[in-house]
Scaffold this active site. Structure first.
Site, PDB file in Angstrom:
ATOM      1  N   VAL A 133       0.946  -1.265  -0.055  1.00 53.05           N
ATOM      2  CA  VAL A 133       0.194  -0.173  -0.092  1.00 53.05           C
ATOM      3  C   VAL A 133       0.913   1.351   0.022  1.00 53.05           C
ATOM      4  O   VAL A 133       1.512   1.465   1.131  1.00 53.05           O
ATOM      5  CB  VAL A 133      -0.800  -0.053   1.243  1.00 53.05           C
ATOM      6  CG1 VAL A 133      -1.728   1.169   1.158  1.00 53.05           C
ATOM      7  CG2 VAL A 133      -1.708  -1.350   1.434  1.00 53.05           C
ATOM      8  N   LYS A 205      -6.155  -2.203  -1.568  1.00 52.27           N
ATOM      9  CA  LYS A 205      -5.421  -1.498  -0.539  1.00 52.27           C
ATOM     10  C   LYS A 205      -6.301  -0.892   0.501  1.00 52.27           C
ATOM     11  O   LYS A 205      -5.849  -0.906   1.722  1.00 52.27           O
ATOM     12  CB  LYS A 205      -4.531  -0.302  -1.239  1.00 52.27           C
ATOM     13  CG  LYS A 205      -3.545  -0.858  -2.300  1.00 52.27           C
ATOM     14  CD  LYS A 205      -3.042   0.280  -3.386  1.00 52.27           C
ATOM     15  CE  LYS A 205      -2.107  -0.245  -4.133  1.00 52.27           C
ATOM     16  NZ  LYS A 205      -2.106   0.794  -5.381  1.00 52.27           N
ATOM     17  N   GLY A 304       5.354   2.420  -9.104  1.00 53.65           N
ATOM     18  CA  GLY A 304       6.141   2.569 -10.068  1.00 53.65           C
ATOM     19  C   GLY A 304       7.615   1.772  -9.173  1.00 53.65           C
ATOM     20  O   GLY A 304       7.517   1.604  -7.979  1.00 53.65           O
TER      21      GLY A 304
HETATM   22  N1  HSE Z   1      -1.069  -0.185 -10.110  1.00 54.15           N
HETATM   23  C1  HSE Z   1      -0.692   0.240  -8.780  1.00 54.15           C
HETATM   24  C2  HSE Z   1      -0.887   1.841  -8.825  1.00 54.15           C
HETATM   25  C3  HSE Z   1       0.658  -0.049  -8.696  1.00 54.15           C
HETATM   26  O1  HSE Z   1      -1.095   2.516  -9.881  1.00 54.15           O
HETATM   27  O2  HSE Z   1      -0.984   2.563  -7.963  1.00 54.15           O
HETATM   28  C4  HSE Z   1       1.357   0.225  -7.157  1.00 54.15           C
HETATM   29  O3  HSE Z   1       0.319  -0.528  -6.208  1.00 54.15           O
END
Ligand code: HSE
Length: 348
Positions: A133, A205, A304
């Site tokens: 998260v 999350k 990232g």
């Molecule tokens: N795909 C997720 C985002 C990656 O864009 O936040 C990080 O958890």
């Protein structure tokens, strides 16, 4: 001592062997970081991938790659899940945990959707998941530690870097498909970007944060059924909101409702001076209100390779140093009865 060891070299007895599931954006950033680490007490010993021939950054030592999941599981002291998903990676981490070992994971989908399978291992502090998260911005630790001493009242958070980036691009007049393609190129989006833009990654999350800070019994199904994404947004919709002094953001919230907690994810209209607006681009932000702590804002990089790998690395080092992972709270926080709050304005 180097963080990456060629596969054919025998490991020193005292060195902790780290097996990686995945060598994508986060896995390759992690291998780059680990290779620069001196005297860390661990070595990446094997890396499970699905295609040996795929082109990868130079940080990924080819001699460590394997297609054999059993090999990685049997030859590791710590297993690191940067592959994600509720399929193979989840099966392997659960098997590893059942053998009494410790896992470091960025796999929010697995923890959100298969929580009950992970619970016995949480109790022993053998799951480290700060990276799951808000990437390298610390929120898992604060929620299960310092913030637990306050009565939680509400939480609102921007938890998906891809959506936040796309919304920012729409504000600048860039089309939705172009903005999504750029988020994918920058390595923010999930392998299946519908998880991002459909709101489900935020929901995963949010579910984890709510279980740590509010109640361990909160169910994935209840947040899933109260989740909307951003895939219907256009620059025109965003501009109309801006003309009226608002900003559209995808926000996950935990708020009291009918003697229980409501978890929901939806695009909302925030006033321009709202604290969460400071999280721009691919950044994330979390606003927690509790008694007596008051209002706590945590904001920083949320997606990232580098930001996520930094949290994974910190968790690996915590394991090597013998520190426990988060333990599931043993009690649910009471739902405040006479707390009145103004809910965020949902975008229709
Ligand atoms: N795909 C997720 C985002 C990656 O864009 O936040 C990080 O958890």
């Amino acid at each position: 001592m180097h963080g990456i060891l060629p596969r054919m070299t025998s490991l020193e007895h005292s060195t902790v062997r780290v097996g990686l599931l995945g060598a994508g954006t986060v896995g390759s950033a992690l291998m780059g970081l680990a290779s620069r680490r001196r005297d860390s007490g661990f070595q990446v010993s094997q890396v499970l991938v699905q295609d040996l021939k795929k082109s990868r950054p130079a940080s990924v030592a080819k001699e460590l790659l394997t297609l054999d999941p059993d090999e990685v599981v049997s030859n590791s002291d710590i297993l690191v899940d940067v592959m994600g998903g509720v399929g193979l990676a989840t099966k392997l981490t659960l098997r590893f945990l059942e053998s009494g070992k410790t896992v470091v994971t960025a796999n929010k989908a697995a923890l959100a959707e298969r929580w009950s399978d992970f619970i016995p291992h949480f109790a022993e502090g053998r799951i480290h998941f700060e990276a799951a998260v808000m990437a390298g911005t610390p929120v898992v630790g604060p929620l299960w530690q310092v913030l637990r001493s306050s009565q939680p009242l509400e939480l609102h958070a921007i938890l998906n870097g891809t959506c936040n980036y796309i919304v920012g691009q729409l504000e600048a007049g860039i089309s939705y498909p172009e903005a999504l393609a750029e988020a994918q190129r920058l390595g923010f989006a999930e392998a299946d970007p519908t998880l991002d833009v459909g709101g489900y990654d935020t929901a995963h999350k949010l579910c984890l944060l709510a279980r740590l800070g509010f109640s361990p019994e909160l169910l994935w199904e209840s947040v899933k059924s109260d989740t909307r994404g951003i895939n219907h947004l256009t620059p025109m919709i965003i501009r109309e909101v801006m003309e009226q002094g608002g900003r559209v953001r995808l926000v996950g919230s935990v708020v009291p409702r009918d003697e229980s907690w409501r978890l929901c994810v939806r695009p909302v209209i925030l006033p321009e001076d709202h604290p969460l607006i400071s999280a721009s681009g691919s950044k994330n932000g979390l606003l927690f209100r509790g008694d007596p702590v008051g209002e706590v804002l945590i904001s920083g990089p949320g997606a990232g390779g580098g930001p996520t790998a930094s949290a994974v690395l910190a968790d690996i080092e915590a394991v090597v140093q013998g520190r426990s992972g988060p333990k599931q709270p043993t009690f649910a926080a009471s739902v405040p009865r006479d707390y009145s709050f103004e809910d965020l304005v949902e975008l229709e």
